[in-house]
Scaffold this motif. Structure first.
Motif, short mmCIF file in Angstrom:
data_model
loop_
_atom_site.label_atom_id
_atom_site.label_comp_id
_atom_site.label_asym_id
_atom_site.label_seq_id
_atom_site.Cartn_x
_atom_site.Cartn_y
_atom_site.Cartn_z
N ARG A 155 -4.97 9.08 1.30
CA ARG A 155 -5.82 9.17 0.78
C ARG A 155 -7.33 8.71 1.67
O ARG A 155 -8.47 9.36 1.87
CB ARG A 155 -6.33 9.18 -0.12
N ASN A 175 -7.45 -1.56 -3.87
CA ASN A 175 -8.58 -0.89 -5.06
C ASN A 175 -8.66 0.20 -5.53
O ASN A 175 -8.91 1.54 -4.47
CB ASN A 175 -10.29 -0.91 -4.90
N LYS A 176 -8.10 1.25 -6.86
CA LYS A 176 -7.67 1.98 -6.55
C LYS A 176 -8.86 3.26 -6.49
O LYS A 176 -9.23 3.83 -5.86
CB LYS A 176 -6.98 2.90 -7.96
N GLU A 177 -9.86 2.73 -7.24
CA GLU A 177 -10.84 3.52 -7.50
C GLU A 177 -11.40 3.64 -6.19
O GLU A 177 -12.86 4.34 -5.87
CB GLU A 177 -12.64 2.83 -8.55
N VAL A 182 0.88 -1.01 0.27
CA VAL A 182 -0.23 -0.08 -0.46
C VAL A 182 0.68 0.99 0.19
O VAL A 182 1.67 1.50 1.07
CB VAL A 182 -1.06 0.14 1.12
N ARG A 192 -3.36 -5.60 -2.43
CA ARG A 192 -3.18 -4.09 -3.42
C ARG A 192 -4.68 -3.30 -2.84
O ARG A 192 -5.82 -3.98 -2.89
CB ARG A 192 -2.90 -4.41 -4.94
N GLU A 247 0.54 7.36 -0.42
CA GLU A 247 -0.58 8.55 -0.89
C GLU A 247 -1.50 7.77 -0.80
O GLU A 247 -2.68 8.53 -0.68
CB GLU A 247 0.24 8.74 -2.65
N GLU A 248 -1.69 5.72 -1.22
CA GLU A 248 -2.81 5.41 -0.67
C GLU A 248 -3.39 5.54 0.41
O GLU A 248 -4.57 5.96 1.13
CB GLU A 248 -2.99 4.11 -1.32
N VAL A 289 -10.23 3.84 -3.16
CA VAL A 289 -9.45 4.78 -2.31
C VAL A 289 -9.87 6.14 -2.61
O VAL A 289 -10.52 7.00 -2.74
CB VAL A 289 -7.79 4.53 -2.75
N ALA A 290 -9.90 6.37 -4.03
CA ALA A 290 -11.16 7.48 -4.52
C ALA A 290 -12.15 7.51 -4.00
O ALA A 290 -12.53 9.18 -3.25
CB ALA A 290 -10.65 7.70 -5.96
N PRO A 297 3.57 4.26 -5.06
CA PRO A 297 3.38 2.49 -6.07
C PRO A 297 4.57 2.16 -6.57
O PRO A 297 5.45 2.99 -7.12
CB PRO A 297 1.68 3.47 -6.64
#
Ligand SMILES: Cc1cc2nc3c(=O)[nH]c(=O)nc-3n(C[C@H](O)[C@H](O)[C@H](O)COP(=O)(O)O)c2cc1C
Length: 565
Positions: free
Chosen positions: A235, A274-276, A228, A272, A231-232, A278-279, A314
């Motif tokens: 956020r 999930n990017k969405e 991780v 990992r 930055e994640e 985290v957004a 990342p």
């Protein structure tokens, strides 16, 4: 292995690690000069002891009714404690036995809190977070909470929109949730100046071990998630929300860990975020504004620089191979364990964890037996002890050099412990050729402990620990030496932080072991770096000493201490 490696010896693949290495050099205490710090303590700007988020709903956690924790020794063996269901009560216990206030001390009209986890200067730069699904007693929606130790409560920072949680937790076992740690460097730099970044990382290590042990008491497992990116974490935990913080009091991401309450293993190396998701989490809604800790701040640019350089980005270099744990071959580990012949301390894990204190002074008399000494050191080997080491994903990089003063049946002198036997030869090659490397009497075969030099080292230990008597008046003291330059080069600058975490975790286990043995420990962040290296013949940055600690019989602290239930 090169003995005389230098920071600039060859072209780095990622020169951020050289920023960490330079910071490390620059923040060494030297006989002729301490690392840069404020010339005097600026009491008007002393940071407030507790972070709170004004405007965030506060959920008080129920104080545990009675001590329902298992025997102390059980926390080191995964699978020995039946998993408890996740509930508000269980979450309360997770924090009560890791990051909570455990006592109040008073002197000269002042009163201050002490916590389950120790902290350099009792300044507590580490903040704890929870990201969890809806629970009875909290809100029904999943979200992010900040742990408020003074109130033993959770402050709701974020409520996730529908669907966010499911994507965040995808790949984790049923019932799993996240805990996170962050650091407010200003809390430490207010007193310690440039060296503060090191102390923040050691404190993260103490807090991580405290959380792992507390999870173990509930039969839960806890895994640091190495892939991780910072930055994640930022956020997800709302740390990057500039508008919610006073600029110089922002929280730097520490780490994110997953808690598996069924007691099952997860694959932390393959997990990992999930990017969405985290957004989605970052989109909120978010609640509360961080309180102001100090009216004014003294900036320390070098800390900002090293913090940036040591961020986990990342991707990045591949993670080092996973370490062998006690569970690697339970039968083998059990056989090796039997050699230690430990006597249970007769206390619960909860009692040991909550009674932990630092000794302000040692009595210069109390010794410990050879068997107790070996037993304590055995807890530090991932090959023998599951917890807390099973929450890390890298092999042991931090080893011990010991100053034995009053260990009955053991010659006073300098010793070395490789926390992974396979590293013994590397340590041997890096240290003075004149060292004896002899096995002490009755030393369990699974404990890679060696006598280096036999002599009285009390004065030496005090001198090296910034003249602090506790280092010479305990039963033993030690320095934690990390494989340094090679690790930073290979694994990346963020491993500068992780090496300190590992050292902080060793410190936490020794604090608990000291309590269980009827003794007391004190972490020592103030020591003269290179003079320590010289005593052991360590040159260049191949190995570096990151943290010291002493264990012994404490002198009674006469300042009134009021313990919390
Ligand atoms: C990373 C770290 C470094 C420390 N360094 C020192 C030190 O150099 N000298 C000392 O007397 N105590 C040191 N301590 C002990 C702290 O002062 C102590 O943890 C703090 O006052 C809180 O008290 P407690 O441990 O009883 O909760 C250190 C603790 C930590 C965690």
């Amino acid at each position: 292995m090169a003995r005389h490696s230098r920071v600039s010896a060859s072209k780095p693949r990622d020169d951020r690690w050289t920023i960490a290495a330079r910071y490390h050099e620059r923040t060494k205490h030297r006989y002729e000069q301490f690392a840069r710090s404020p010339e005097r303590l600026d009491w008007e700007n002393e940071p407030a002891a507790f972070r709170r988020f004004a405007g965030a709903a506060l959920f008080r956690l129920p104080l545990p009714a009675g001590d329902r924790t298992p025997p102390y020794e059980a926390i080191y063996r995964t699978g020995s404690i039946a998993p408890q269901p996740v509930s508000l009560d269980a979450l309360s216990r997770l924090f009560f036995y890791s990051l909570a206030v455990s006592a109040w001390k008073s002197a000269g009209g002042a009163r201050w809190a002490l916590r389950v986890n120790p902290s350099s200067g009792n300044l507590h730069p580490t903040e704890g977070y929870l990201a969890v699904y809806g629970l009875e007693g909290l809100t029904s929606a999943p979200g992010v909470y900040h742990y408020a130790p003074e109130e033993h409560a959770l402050e709701r920072r974020c409520e996730f929109a529908p669907g966010v949680w499911e994507r965040l937790a995808a790949g984790l076992p049923a019932g799993a949730f996240f805990v996170g740690l962050s650091s407010i460097a200003w809390r430490e730099s207010w007193k310690y100046g440039e060296r503060a970044f090191r102390y923040c990382q050691l404190d993260v290590g103490h807090a991580l071990a405290a959380l792992r042990v507390s999870a173990a008491m509930l039969g839960w497992r806890l895994f640091f998630l190495p892939n991780v990116a910072d930055e994640e974490t930022s956020r997800l935990l709302g740390l990057e929300r500039r508008e919610d913080f006073v600029e110089r009091e922002r929280e730097a991401p520490g780490l994110l860990a997953a808690v598996a309450p069924g007691g099952e293993a997860i694959g932390p190396l393959s997990f990992r975020l999930n990017k969405e998701a985290v957004a989605g989490a970052a989109a909120g809604p978010w609640f509360g504004k961080a309180n102001r800790l100090s009216p004014n701040h003294q900036p320390w640019d070098v800390i900002d620089e090293v913090e940036r350089a040591c961020r986990k980005e990342p991707g990045g270099p591949p993670e080092p191979p996973a370490p062998p744990h006690g569970a690697q071959g339970a039968a083998g580990a059990d056989g090796a364990e039997a050699e230690f012949r430990r006597v249970p301390c007769g206390k619960s894990a909860g009692r040991i964890v909550r009674q932990r204190r630092s000794a302000a002074a040692m009595d210069g008399e109390t010794g410990i037996s050879r068997g107790t000494f070996y037993g304590m050191l055995g807890r530090l080997l991932p090959a023998l002890s599951d917890s807390p080491w099973d929450c890390l994903t890298w092999p042991p990089f931090v080893h011990l050099k010991l100053f034995a003063h009053r260990v009955e049946g053991l010659a006073p002198g300098l010793y070395a412990l490789a926390r992974d036997g396979r590293q013994t030869e590397a340590l041997k090659a890096a240290m003075k050729p004149s060292f004896r490397w002899e096995r002490p009497a009755d030393c369990p075969s699974a404990l890679p402990l060696f006598l280096l030099e036999e002599r009285d080292v009390q004065v030496l230990a005090v001198q090296l620990s910034c003249g602090q008597d506790i280092a010479g008046e305990g039963a033993f003291s030690l320095g934690m030496i990390a494989a340094f330059e090679g690790v930073l080069r290979r694994c990346g600058a963020h491993f500068y932080r992780r090496l300190f975490w590992e050292a902080g975790m060793i410190g936490q286990v020794l604090y608990l072991e000291a309590e269980a043995a009827g003794a007391r420990a004190t972490g020592i962040g103030c020591y003269f770096d290179d003079p320590v290296h010289e005593v052991f013949g360590l040159r260049g940055q191949e190995f570096q000493s990151l943290y010291h600690l002493t264990v012994g019989g404490p002198l009674e602290d006469r300042r009134p201490l009021q313990t919390e239930a």
